[in-house]
Structure formats: structure tokens, C-alpha cells
Design an enzyme around this catalytic site. Structure first.
Site, PDB file in Angstrom:
ATOM      1  N   LYS A  15      -3.892   3.076  -2.898  1.00 45.94           N
ATOM      2  CA  LYS A  15      -5.211   3.683  -3.042  1.00 45.94           C
ATOM      3  C   LYS A  15      -5.061   5.147  -2.658  1.00 45.94           C
ATOM      4  O   LYS A  15      -5.088   5.507  -1.487  1.00 45.94           O
ATOM      5  CB  LYS A  15      -6.245   2.992  -2.152  1.00 45.94           C
ATOM      6  CG  LYS A  15      -6.639   1.589  -2.613  1.00 45.94           C
ATOM      7  CD  LYS A  15      -7.686   1.006  -1.686  1.00 45.94           C
ATOM      8  CE  LYS A  15      -8.270  -0.294  -2.247  1.00 45.94           C
ATOM      9  NZ  LYS A  15      -7.262  -1.354  -2.307  1.00 45.94           N
ATOM     10  N   ASP A  30       0.825  -1.199   0.000  1.00 44.86           N
ATOM     11  CA  ASP A  30       0.000   0.000   0.000  1.00 44.86           C
ATOM     12  C   ASP A  30       0.860   1.249   0.000  1.00 44.86           C
ATOM     13  O   ASP A  30       2.046   1.221   0.359  1.00 44.86           O
ATOM     14  CB  ASP A  30      -0.902   0.027   1.243  1.00 44.86           C
ATOM     15  CG  ASP A  30      -2.221  -0.694   1.010  1.00 44.86           C
ATOM     16  OD1 ASP A  30      -2.418  -1.191  -0.105  1.00 44.86           O
ATOM     17  OD2 ASP A  30      -3.036  -0.749   1.945  1.00 44.86           O
TER      18      ASP A  30
END
Length: 415
Positions: A216, A194
Site C-alpha cells: 500500500k 507489505d
């Protein structure tokens, strides 16, 4: 000189004489080895008392007597009275039972090494009765095992078997990943990372490790969750060991349970490694305790991913406004004006202390301390943006008090 050997003590009686801190340290390792411990001491530390109360050991609350050695496979003499320790060692010698003395190793038949553990490995170092040197050597070996610079993969095969490890990497500082998380990362074939995972951890990976960017970015590019799940499953089924590396803890607004379910449904072996959640650690790094005696007996962690008036919101903002404790808002910096307005509208006083901390635990950490009524505007004026955490509650004043105290320390004092 000593002859190194590993004792298999599971289910075997071990006598520990003495109830102080030295005995407490020895007991922890003996319990980990599965020993059946008999503790003989008139008094004991609270920790030993608690172990006895929980049934982890048997505590004979009395002075030592010679017959106590009978039936013991191993003996530890750890009182603060040399004469008692000598008597224990002499009785053990007559019984042909090895005995370690905490006060005088020269008269003991066994020496306790400096011990460190790394997964299923045990590192034990003797240094000719130089405990400080032994501890330094032990720490050096364990540190290298933990960061992967010393390869201790089993000879039967390299590292873990194919599968997935869901690893929480902590709030941002790469040193705040857990020891187990760091170890599994050192064996990865593929790392699915991430944006909030500490990037320095990726920089340390060997060149053969494939890194998949699963970022994200708020209001920007994002890898769909379905694609992430498919990557985890397909790479594991191809015979690779995959580490899913996330910031904070995978199960705190991290979709870790969704990824766990996807792996289990596909028949892929998976391990969950908890991480240090930013909900607690980032306020701590800003000297804000989420609880404090006499101020806050509760704290609530809430997602600010959607605005209070958004029909997708599952948060009862009116109930949160009525709480007296601490409110920690994750992923809410973009919607902070709407969130603070909702809390005030539902009854939380506008003068409640509040703070916003950006990139907590890292060298780029910045923060603003204000009130519930002003924190959104102040954070915007200061240019704070995601990733950031908002804390609402009287505990914020603790940081101000601690900062004032720190300012009185001599220049150069590390705090």
C-alpha cells in the site's frame, strides 16, 4: 560418558538447593517442564522470590537438611558452598535419585546439558563437561532451525497445516523479526507481503514459495484490503500455508484484526504472531526513549494518516496537546505541517523538542531533531519522507545527551 534421556517431570517433585543465580537459571527450565519445585535456601534472588510469591514454586527459607531429598524425583545442588552440595549429592545417591551439582560435575550423577528450544523441539548438548563448547553447538543448531536452513519439519507432513499466520516482521531490520515469525516464514507456501516488511526476508525464501505483493504505497498503487483478505482465505482453503508478512506489528495500524476476522469467518485456521512495533523500536534506534524517569510517564501512539481537520479523523488533537508525555505519530510525515500546527494551536508549546526518524533500524536510517514549531520544515528541507515516525516530547533531548556522550568515546568504539 553419559546416557542421554529426557525426564518427564510434570507434576513430579524436584528439589533445588540454593537460591542464587545458578539456581534461578535451572528453575526456569524445570518450571517449563511442569515440575513441582521445592526450593531450599535461606536467601534467594528477587526473581526466585517473585516466583515463590506467585505460587510457581515452594520456598523453604532455611538451610538444607538431609531429609529434604526424600520424595524428590530429581535434585539440583546449586549452593555456593561445596560441602553443602556434596551432602545433597550423597543423600540423593543413597535415595537412588539423580542429582546435578552446579559446582562439581565429576561428583554428580546427572549433568545439565546446554538447552535450546525451537517450537516443540528441544536441543540438548553435552560436550564432556565443556559448557562453552556445548553452548556454541546448541546456538548453532537453534540458529539454523530458526532461519530455516536446517529443515526440522515433522515427518508426518511438511511444516504447519494449511492456514494463515499473521506475522509482524518488525520495524525494518530483518533480524528484528521474532524467532517464531522467522520459523513460520521458513515453512510458508505463500507469502503475502507489505511494502514495509523487510525485503531481505523475502530474498531468503526458497524458489518454490509464491510471494504476493500486497503493498500500500501512500498516494500510489495499493492492493485493496478485500483482495488481500480473499487471497489469504483462498490460498489457505487450497491447502497452502500462508504467511501474511507486515512491517511492525499487525495490530498497530496494520489492519491485522480485519484479516484475522476474515480468516475466522471463512473457517480458516489462523495464528497471530506479534511483531516489534515501530512506534517504540524506531525511536529506540535513534536513542529516544518513549518514557524516561522524571521526564515522561506516558506515551501515546497516534495515526497521522488523515489531517487533523479531516472529518474522517478520530483523533482528539486538543486532548493530545494537553498531555505532558511523549507523542509518537505514525504515518504522519506528509501531514506534519498540519499536525504540528494543530498541536501548537491547542496549547502544546512550539519549543517542545521533536524528531523525525526515517527508515528506522535500517542502514538507511536518517533523522532530524528540532522543535515542534520547526520540525516539519526541517524534515522537508532534509528530504525526509515516508516511512518515517515523528516523536514529540522532552524525551527527544535524551538522544542529544547520549550522542554527546558517545562522541567522547575512543574512535572505533561500537555504540
Amino acid at each position: 560418558m553419559t546416557y542421554p534421556v529426557g525426564l518427564r517431570l510434570t507434576g513430579r517433585r524436584v528439589l533445588v538447593v540454593g537460591g542464587g543465580t545458578v539456581a534461578q537459571r535451572r528453575v526456569s527450565g524445570l518450571l517449563d517442564a511442569g515440575a513441582q519445585i521445592v526450593l531450599v535456601a535461606p536467601e534467594a534472588t528477587p526473581a526466585l522470590d517473585a516466583l515463590a510469591a506467585a505460587g510457581r514454586l515452594r520456598w523453604e527459607r532455611r538451610p538444607y537438611t538431609e531429609g529434604d531429598v526424600e520424595g524428590a524425583w530429581y535434585v539440583v545442588a546449586a549452593t555456593d558452598v561445596p560441602e553443602v552440595n556434596a551432602a545433597v549429592a550423597e543423600a540423593a545417591e543413597r535415595a537412588h535419585t539423580f542429582c546435578a551439582r552446579a559446582d562439581d560435575g565429576s561428583d554428580a550423577s546427572a549433568w545439565t546439558p546446554a538447552v535450546g528450544r525451537h517450537g516443540q523441539l528441544t536441543v540438548a548438548v553435552h560436550a564432556d563437561r565443556d559448557p562453552r563448547r556445548a553452548a556454541l553447538l546448541r546456538d548453532a543448531v537453534v540458529d539454523r532451525l530458526s532461519d530455516g536452513s536446517l529443515d526440522a519439519a515433522p515427518q508426518r507432513g511438511r511444516g504447519p497445516v494449511p492456514g494463515v499466520a499473521l506475522v509482524g516482521a518488525g520495524p525494518g531490520d530483518p533480524e528484528l523479526i521474532t524467532v517464531r515469525g522467522r520459523r513460520l516464514l521458513s515453512h510458508a507456501d505463500v507469502v503475502v507481503a507489505d511494502r514495509l516488511a523487510p525485503q531481505l526476508l523475502l530474498d531468503e525464501l526458497p524458489s518454490h514459495v509464491e510471494v504476493v505483493d500486497a503493498s500500500k504505497v501512500p498516494y500510489g498503487r495499493a492492493m485493496a484490503q478485500e483482495a488481500i483478505n480473499e487471497t489469504l482465505v483462498s490460498r489457505a482453503k487450497a491447502g497452502q500455508f500462508v504467511v501474511r508478512l507486515k512491517g511492525g506489528d499487525s495490530f498497530v495500524f496494520g489492519r491485522g484484526s480485519e484479516e484475522l476476522e476474515a480468516c475466522l469467518a471463512a473457517g480458516v485456521p489462523v495464528e497471530v504472531v506479534p511483531g516489534v512495533t515501530s512506534a517504540v523500536s524506531v525511536p529506540s534506534a535513534a536513542w529516544i526513549p518513549v518514557t524516561h524517569r522524571g521526564i515522561a510517564h506516558e506515551f501515546v501512539v497516534v495515526s497521522g494518516h488523515v489531517a487533523p481537520d479531516d472529518p474522517r479523523s478520530l483523533v482528539d488533537w486538543s486532548a493530545l496537546a494537553r498531555l505532558r508525555g511523549t507523542l509518537v505519530i505514525l504515518m504522519g510525515v506528509e501531514r506534519l505541517p498540519a499536525i504540528t500546527a494543530a498541536l501548537i494551536a491547542h496549547g502544546r508549546p512550539a519549543d517542545t523538542p521533536a524528531a523525525v526518524i526515517q527508515e528506522g533500524t535500517t542502514g538507511a536510517q536518517r533523522q532530524v531533531i528540532a522543535t515542534l514549531g520547526t520540525v516539519a520544515a526541517n524534515a522537508l528541507a532534509a528530504g525526509l519522507s515516508h516511512p518515517a515516525i515523528c516523536v514529540v516530547g522532552e524525551v527527544v533531548t535524551i538522544a542529544e545527551r547520549l550522542t554527546a556522550l558517545a562522541s567522547t568515546l575512543p574512535t572505533g568504539t561500537r555504540v
